[in-house]
Design an enzyme around this catalytic site. Structure first.
Site, PDB file in Angstrom:
ATOM      1  N   LEU A 273      -0.571 -17.741   5.821  1.00  0.00           N
ATOM      2  CA  LEU A 273      -1.635 -18.256   4.957  1.00  0.00           C
ATOM      3  C   LEU A 273      -1.083 -18.570   3.561  1.00  0.00           C
ATOM      4  O   LEU A 273      -1.203 -19.692   3.059  1.00  0.00           O
ATOM      5  CB  LEU A 273      -2.759 -17.209   4.859  1.00  0.00           C
ATOM      6  CG  LEU A 273      -3.946 -17.534   3.953  1.00  0.00           C
ATOM      7  CD1 LEU A 273      -4.778 -18.685   4.512  1.00  0.00           C
ATOM      8  CD2 LEU A 273      -4.873 -16.301   3.783  1.00  0.00           C
TER       9      LEU A 273
ATOM     10  N   GLU B 183       1.046 -19.458   0.264  1.00  0.00           N
ATOM     11  CA  GLU B 183       2.014 -20.526  -0.041  1.00  0.00           C
ATOM     12  C   GLU B 183       2.561 -20.310  -1.451  1.00  0.00           C
ATOM     13  O   GLU B 183       1.981 -19.527  -2.221  1.00  0.00           O
ATOM     14  CB  GLU B 183       1.313 -21.888   0.021  1.00  0.00           C
ATOM     15  CG  GLU B 183       0.734 -22.195   1.389  1.00  0.00           C
ATOM     16  CD  GLU B 183       0.116 -23.591   1.489  1.00  0.00           C
ATOM     17  OE1 GLU B 183       0.032 -24.282   0.440  1.00  0.00           O
ATOM     18  OE2 GLU B 183      -0.264 -23.956   2.607  1.00  0.00           O
TER      19      GLU B 183
ATOM     20  N   ILE C 299       5.782 -14.211   4.267  1.00  0.00           N
ATOM     21  CA  ILE C 299       5.084 -14.022   5.549  1.00  0.00           C
ATOM     22  C   ILE C 299       5.655 -12.812   6.301  1.00  0.00           C
ATOM     23  O   ILE C 299       6.807 -12.828   6.755  1.00  0.00           O
ATOM     24  CB  ILE C 299       5.145 -15.313   6.404  1.00  0.00           C
ATOM     25  CG1 ILE C 299       4.592 -16.503   5.614  1.00  0.00           C
ATOM     26  CG2 ILE C 299       4.402 -15.122   7.732  1.00  0.00           C
ATOM     27  CD1 ILE C 299       3.179 -16.323   5.033  1.00  0.00           C
ATOM     28  N   THR C 300       4.815 -11.776   6.427  1.00  0.00           N
ATOM     29  CA  THR C 300       5.238 -10.522   7.065  1.00  0.00           C
ATOM     30  C   THR C 300       5.618 -10.767   8.520  1.00  0.00           C
ATOM     31  O   THR C 300       4.871 -11.402   9.267  1.00  0.00           O
ATOM     32  CB  THR C 300       4.093  -9.487   6.990  1.00  0.00           C
ATOM     33  OG1 THR C 300       3.794  -9.270   5.614  1.00  0.00           O
ATOM     34  CG2 THR C 300       4.491  -8.163   7.641  1.00  0.00           C
TER      35      THR C 300
ATOM     36  N   GLN D 168      -1.779  26.429 -12.463  1.00  0.00           N
ATOM     37  CA  GLN D 168      -3.028  25.680 -12.285  1.00  0.00           C
ATOM     38  C   GLN D 168      -2.877  24.183 -12.554  1.00  0.00           C
ATOM     39  O   GLN D 168      -3.590  23.374 -11.954  1.00  0.00           O
ATOM     40  CB  GLN D 168      -4.128  26.288 -13.161  1.00  0.00           C
ATOM     41  CG  GLN D 168      -4.565  27.650 -12.636  1.00  0.00           C
ATOM     42  CD  GLN D 168      -5.648  28.297 -13.473  1.00  0.00           C
ATOM     43  OE1 GLN D 168      -5.853  27.931 -14.625  1.00  0.00           O
ATOM     44  NE2 GLN D 168      -6.335  29.264 -12.909  1.00  0.00           N
TER      45      GLN D 168
ATOM     46  N   GLU E  17      -2.844  -8.537   1.796  1.00  0.00           N
ATOM     47  CA  GLU E  17      -4.170  -8.667   2.431  1.00  0.00           C
ATOM     48  C   GLU E  17      -5.288  -8.648   1.378  1.00  0.00           C
ATOM     49  O   GLU E  17      -6.391  -8.148   1.619  1.00  0.00           O
ATOM     50  CB  GLU E  17      -4.357  -7.617   3.536  1.00  0.00           C
ATOM     51  CG  GLU E  17      -3.310  -7.795   4.638  1.00  0.00           C
ATOM     52  CD  GLU E  17      -3.696  -7.276   6.004  1.00  0.00           C
ATOM     53  OE1 GLU E  17      -4.886  -7.083   6.281  1.00  0.00           O
ATOM     54  OE2 GLU E  17      -2.776  -7.108   6.831  1.00  0.00           O
TER      55      GLU E  17
ATOM     56  N   THR F 227      -5.438  -8.709  -3.164  1.00  0.00           N
ATOM     57  CA  THR F 227      -5.184  -7.762  -4.261  1.00  0.00           C
ATOM     58  C   THR F 227      -6.449  -6.948  -4.560  1.00  0.00           C
ATOM     59  O   THR F 227      -7.552  -7.320  -4.137  1.00  0.00           O
ATOM     60  CB  THR F 227      -4.820  -8.520  -5.550  1.00  0.00           C
ATOM     61  OG1 THR F 227      -5.927  -9.372  -5.896  1.00  0.00           O
ATOM     62  CG2 THR F 227      -3.560  -9.364  -5.388  1.00  0.00           C
TER      63      THR F 227
END
Ligand code: COS
Length: 383
Positions: free
Chosen positions: A124, A126, A156-157, A280, A364, A366
């Site tokens: 998707l 570019e 592109i993954t 703590q 996917e 931001t």
């Protein structure tokens, strides 16, 4: 429920064992060699991990969203690079096809995706179109019995491993926005398709991205997803809605892993004559991380359940993705802090997770795009 409770339990237990015994010991190696070993990929395929969410009719396990997130809660408890390899076949690399593909297209590709014989990816983004996805410029011109694609896709993954690309391109040059976009199923090796060099990244070594270049790339008319022009943008949005729940589940898993590592470290690391876990200010960091991870787990489970029940969960999916990715960033930051100097050193692996999780706030969609989706849809609901 797509599978019975006993089968799901067995699957979740097997994945948990696989992660603990097989993947965790390989984390350093995968990061330094920037590759997941071939035998591990084969074992993932044998476990059915490439086809978790692909319907059983096409050879997958056909898990519901609720079931898939239970698996992701386990699979994500190690370097995100392992999950990334199977992530596209179960998400953005197959669900356009599952949601909107023709029966022939499903028969042709889904069984091979489910078996892990081919890797799917989602093209998707570019160089000039990231958050503003509807401004994409890759073109698909009708020519004879097919289409000719021209343009470049970026980051592109899994592109370097991919056998199938879901490519979003403009079929109607006169329509500048979402309406002119169509999706295509392009096979690796199509004439005119080439890849850039694998990208060099901040983290997630072992997971690969690259440019995908279309230079007069010819595809047959059957490559048009769903055999319909102009529906590509909506396909992309629906796929991303679903993928955002999965990514949120992975964020929960990484957070839980980091909390566990931090807790064990704090319990054994001695300063001022006692374990730092007794102080703590350290306990506050552990408690904040625990509460935030638990809240996120609950919202992911609830959103998955509502999606399975047929509700529109666009708002909730974006809430999950936004909150989970920001949450795991804070948890990773506290994990480095609890580990002190050791957290900054490569040998302990904590700094690797700190870099790895940074991507979750970006890909996917931001955090800022999730905010926009949430607010826009809230406004739509009252108008
Ligand atoms: N499901 C179904 N349809 C959707 C949808 C969804 N979740 N979101 C939008 N649509 C539809 C809209 O209803 C609209 O259709 P109509 O004109 O018929 O009403 C069409 O898609 C265009 O929507 P919109 O006008 O909202 O588009 P915008 O250009 O304003 O963009 C955003 C919307 C910003 C939300 C979109 O571009 C986006 O998600 N960007 C981020 C992309 C991304 O996540 N990239 C990551 C890379 S992929 S790993």
């Amino acid at each position: 429920m797509a599978v019975d409770q006993e089968t799901l339990k067995q699957l979740v237990d097997s994945v948990a064992r696989f992660v603990r015994e097989r993947l965790v010991p390989l984390e350093d190696q995968v990061a330094s060699e920037d590759a997941v070993p071939r035998d591990v990929v084969d074992e993932m395929a044998a476990l059915g991990l490439f086809g978790l969410s692909i319907p059983q009719a096409y050879g997958g396990l056909g898990l519901s969203m609720s079931e898939e997130v239970q698996v992701a809660f386990q699979l994500g408890q190690t370097s995100p690079a392992f999950r990334s390899l199977i992530g596209t076949n179960n998400g953005i690399g197959s669900h356009g096809l599952i949601m909107d593909g023709t029966e022939e297209q499903k028969q042709r590709y889904l069984p091979r995706l489910a078996r892990g014989e081919i890797i799917g990816c989602f093209a998707l983004t570019e160089p000039g179109s990231g958050s503003d996805a509807a401004s994409l410029r890759t073109s698909a011109r009708r020519k004879g019995d097919g289409y000719v694609l021209n343009g470049t896709k970026r980051f592109i993954t899994n592109a370097p491993q991919a056998g199938l690309f879901t490519v979003f391109a403009r079929t109607d040059a006169d329509k500048p926005g979402a309406d002119g976009i169509s999706a295509f199923l392009v096979e690796a090796g199509a004439p005119g398709l080439s890849l850039g060099q694998p990208d060099r990244k901040m983290g997630q070594q072992g997971a690969h991205t690259s440019d995908v270049i279309f230079d007069d790339c010819q595809v047959p008319v059957e490559a048009l997803l769903g055999a319909r022009e102009g529906i590509g943008f909506k396909t992309a949005m629906k796929v991303l809605d679903r993928g955002r729940i999965h990514i949120a589940a992975v964020c929960v898993a990484v957070a839980e892993r980091l909390i566990r590592d931090s807790l064990h470290y704090a319990a054994q690391r001695q300063q001022f004559g006692r374990p730092i876990a007794e102080f703590q200010l350290v306990q506050a960091m552990l408690a904040d991380s625990k509460a935030e991870a638990y809240a996120t787990r609950c919202m992911v489970e609830e959103t998955a359940r509502r999606r399975d029940a047929g509700e529109n969960v666009t708002i909730e999916a974006s809430c999950c993705k936004m909150y989970a990715s920001e949450m795991v960033g804070r948890v990773a930051d506290r994990a480095v802090q609890i580990h002190g100097g050791a957290g900054y050193m490569t040998d302990y692996g904590i700094e690797r997770f700190y870099r790895d999780v940074r991507l979750f706030r970006i890909y996917e969609g931001t955090t800022q795009i999730q905010q926009l989706v949430i607010a826009r849809n809230m406004l739509k609901e009252i108008s």
